[in-house]
Motif scaffolding. Structure first.
Motif, PDB file in Angstrom:
ATOM      1  N   GLU A   1      12.606   2.092  -1.853  1.00  0.00           N
ATOM      2  CA  GLU A   1      12.522   3.440  -1.397  1.00  0.00           C
ATOM      3  C   GLU A   1      11.149   3.674  -1.344  1.00  0.00           C
ATOM      4  OE1 GLU A   1      13.984   7.730  -2.523  1.00  0.00           O
ATOM      5  OE2 GLU A   1      14.771   6.279  -3.953  1.00  0.00           O
ATOM      6  N   LYS A   2      10.479   3.633  -2.488  1.00  0.00           N
ATOM      7  CA  LYS A   2       8.930   4.063  -2.194  1.00  0.00           C
ATOM      8  C   LYS A   2       8.086   3.566  -1.395  1.00  0.00           C
ATOM      9  CE  LYS A   2       9.341   7.648  -5.307  1.00  0.00           C
ATOM     10  NZ  LYS A   2       9.196   8.854  -5.068  1.00  0.00           N
ATOM     11  N   GLY A   3       8.617   2.009  -1.210  1.00  0.00           N
ATOM     12  CA  GLY A   3       7.564   1.379  -0.529  1.00  0.00           C
ATOM     13  C   GLY A   3       8.047   1.333   1.166  1.00  0.00           C
ATOM     14  N   GLU A   4       9.157   1.953   1.211  1.00  0.00           N
ATOM     15  CA  GLU A   4       9.690   2.544   2.472  1.00  0.00           C
ATOM     16  C   GLU A   4       9.978   1.262   3.278  1.00  0.00           C
ATOM     17  OE1 GLU A   4       7.001   5.089   4.576  1.00  0.00           O
ATOM     18  OE2 GLU A   4       6.692   6.651   2.987  1.00  0.00           O
ATOM     19  N   LEU A   5      10.694   0.172   2.537  1.00  0.00           N
ATOM     20  CA  LEU A   5      11.123  -1.109   3.134  1.00  0.00           C
ATOM     21  C   LEU A   5      12.057  -0.708   4.478  1.00  0.00           C
ATOM     22  CD1 LEU A   5      10.862  -4.172   3.027  1.00  0.00           C
ATOM     23  CD2 LEU A   5      12.501  -3.839   1.203  1.00  0.00           C
ATOM     24  N   LYS A   6      12.941   0.159   4.206  1.00  0.00           N
ATOM     25  CA  LYS A   6      13.975   0.208   5.318  1.00  0.00           C
ATOM     26  C   LYS A   6      13.059   0.686   6.689  1.00  0.00           C
ATOM     27  CE  LYS A   6      17.597   2.704   4.236  1.00  0.00           C
ATOM     28  NZ  LYS A   6      18.537   3.680   3.979  1.00  0.00           N
ATOM     29  N   GLN A   7      12.010   1.486   6.312  1.00  0.00           N
ATOM     30  CA  GLN A   7      11.501   1.755   7.878  1.00  0.00           C
ATOM     31  C   GLN A   7      10.530   0.415   8.288  1.00  0.00           C
ATOM     32  OE1 GLN A   7      11.984   3.480   4.970  1.00  0.00           O
ATOM     33  NE2 GLN A   7      11.364   5.774   5.196  1.00  0.00           N
TER      34      GLN A   7
ATOM     35  N   PRO B   1       0.831  -1.302   0.122  1.00  0.00           N
ATOM     36  CA  PRO B   1      -0.102   0.172   0.076  1.00  0.00           C
ATOM     37  C   PRO B   1       0.775   1.240   0.031  1.00  0.00           C
ATOM     38  CG  PRO B   1      -1.012  -1.476   1.539  1.00  0.00           C
ATOM     39  CD  PRO B   1       0.483  -2.149   1.133  1.00  0.00           C
ATOM     40  N   THR B   2       1.905   1.425   0.616  1.00  0.00           N
ATOM     41  CA  THR B   2       2.920   2.454   0.618  1.00  0.00           C
ATOM     42  C   THR B   2       3.509   2.460  -0.539  1.00  0.00           C
ATOM     43  OG1 THR B   2       3.129   2.096   3.044  1.00  0.00           O
ATOM     44  CG2 THR B   2       4.726   3.419   2.000  1.00  0.00           C
ATOM     45  N   LEU B   3       3.920   1.719  -1.315  1.00  0.00           N
ATOM     46  CA  LEU B   3       4.528   1.501  -2.596  1.00  0.00           C
ATOM     47  C   LEU B   3       3.295   1.958  -3.585  1.00  0.00           C
ATOM     48  CD1 LEU B   3       6.814   0.782  -4.405  1.00  0.00           C
ATOM     49  CD2 LEU B   3       6.024  -1.422  -4.472  1.00  0.00           C
ATOM     50  N   ILE B   4       2.278   1.649  -3.547  1.00  0.00           N
ATOM     51  CA  ILE B   4       1.395   2.101  -4.498  1.00  0.00           C
ATOM     52  C   ILE B   4       0.971   3.692  -4.303  1.00  0.00           C
ATOM     53  CG2 ILE B   4      -1.170   1.995  -5.200  1.00  0.00           C
ATOM     54  CD1 ILE B   4      -0.989  -1.058  -4.366  1.00  0.00           C
TER      55      ILE B   4
ATOM     56  N   LYS C   1      18.920  -2.017   5.315  1.00  0.00           N
ATOM     57  CA  LYS C   1      18.695  -2.876   4.308  1.00  0.00           C
ATOM     58  C   LYS C   1      19.723  -4.284   4.541  1.00  0.00           C
ATOM     59  CE  LYS C   1      18.178  -2.424   0.061  1.00  0.00           C
ATOM     60  NZ  LYS C   1      18.227  -1.931  -1.132  1.00  0.00           N
ATOM     61  N   THR C   2      19.500  -5.340   4.195  1.00  0.00           N
ATOM     62  CA  THR C   2      20.461  -6.411   4.599  1.00  0.00           C
ATOM     63  C   THR C   2      21.444  -6.493   3.464  1.00  0.00           C
ATOM     64  OG1 THR C   2      19.047  -8.175   3.452  1.00  0.00           O
ATOM     65  CG2 THR C   2      18.621  -7.938   5.993  1.00  0.00           C
TER      66      THR C   2
END
Length: 332
Positions: A294-300, A157-160, A306-307
């Protein structure tokens, strides 16, 4: 060094083509395994080394040189064949000295373009942990603790939202991205075999959507069956697999496309006729994956760095020198 003269790149094209000829998609079948790393230096292999070793390995992600094994008191099993890897370093021609990647990455673009830095490459060979005697058994460590619910309720959802892309759910059985409308059409989640299949398919289409002129601006004009279409599919497929590896999403769960065999035949044709296209596709796939993460805020969402290290261009990104110790239309 040209790509044609690189042993590791030749090997990667060979591995990918063989897998496709056996009707297996290499970037799908191995991504649920841990990233290849050196058990002596504890560093991960990146760039083209990452892809070649990832494709070749089975359960054991450890890869090391003959001398490293010997120094640890381990032995390479008789008759075992090694995998080629390449290591890049940066040479400062003005000051006549090698510099580390951290220092190089801190330079401005203008400094890098002044012509004072030269990329040096060396070729080595490594063996998998399964080819080594006396090495301790590999114990898998789960690096990412992200749950499928986090993927569905947070990451996608964040990515979209941040991509500002419209996702339309339909009653059909086909998923695709329309560049002209800048929208994704995908069946309702309940029409998929499971949540994994839905998420993996949506991730693939978001990979295509990253190519919009207002995002990463790739050529999305190809029609199904064309060369440009096959090239874009390569980029989206590989990028989705990169991200899937970060979020523990098994790309094998993705719903099989009715045109799967046609895709595979197109990919084989591209790889055989234009082997360098694979590396161009991988370069773009790194960029797509970084963009999606980045757009999906994966790090957060992961709550940590990131691994895997930042992905650079394939002709630059490699493991540092300190473990170089021996030779040896609508898009679906």
């Amino acid at each position: 060094m040209t790509m044609e003269k690189s042993k590791v790149r030749e090997k990667l094209v060979e591995l990918y083509t063989k897998s496709l000829e056996e009707n297996e998609v290499p970037w799908r079948k191995t991504w649920n395994f841990v990233a290849p790393f050196n058990p002596v230096t504890k560093k991960k292999y990146n760039g083209v080394n990452f892809l070649a070793l990832k494709t070749a390995q089975k359960e054991d992600p450890r890869w090391l040189t003959f001398n490293q094994a010997k120094q640890k008191g381990w032995n390479v099993k008789p008759g075992e064949k090694a995998m080629p890897v390449e290591f890049w370093s940066v040479y400062d021609t003005k000051n006549k000295k090698a510099i580390d990647w951290e220092s190089y990455n801190k330079l401005t673009l203008e400094e890098k373009l002044e012509g004072n830095y030269k990329m040096m490459v060396k070729n080595y060979v490594v063996f998998n942990g399964s080819q080594i005697e006396k090495i301790p058994p590999y114990v898998k460590e789960n690096e990412n603790n992200i749950k499928l619910s986090d993927v569905e309720e947070k990451f996608l959802p964040t990515l979209i939202k941040n991509m500002e892309i419209k996702v339309i759910h339909t009653v059909g059985d086909s998923a695709h991205y329309s560049p002209s409308k800048d929208e994704i059409n995908i069946p309702y989640k309940e029409n998929f075999e499971d949540s994994y299949s839905y998420s993996a398919t949506l991730l693939h289409e978001l990979g295509h959507a990253s190519g919009s002129v207002k995002r990463l601006n790739r050529d999305l004009s190809g029609k199904f069956g064309s060369e440009s279409y096959a090239k874009e599919e390569l980029r989206a497929e590989i990028a989705a697999s990169f991200v899937a590896g970060e979020i523990n999403l098994d790309p094998n769960k993705a719903q099989e496309d009715t045109n799967h065999k046609a895709y595979v035949q197109n990919w084989i044709k591209v790889l055989k006729e234009q082997p360098n296209e694979l590396f161009k596709a991988i370069n773009d796939a790194w960029k797509i994956a970084d963009y999606l993460e980045e757009k999906g805020e994966l790090k957060q969402i992961l709550g940590k760095e990131k691994t895997q290290e930042s992905k650079l261009e394939l002709n630059l990104e490699m493991v540092p020198d300190d473990n170089e110790d021996d030779e040896g239309g609508e898009n679906e």
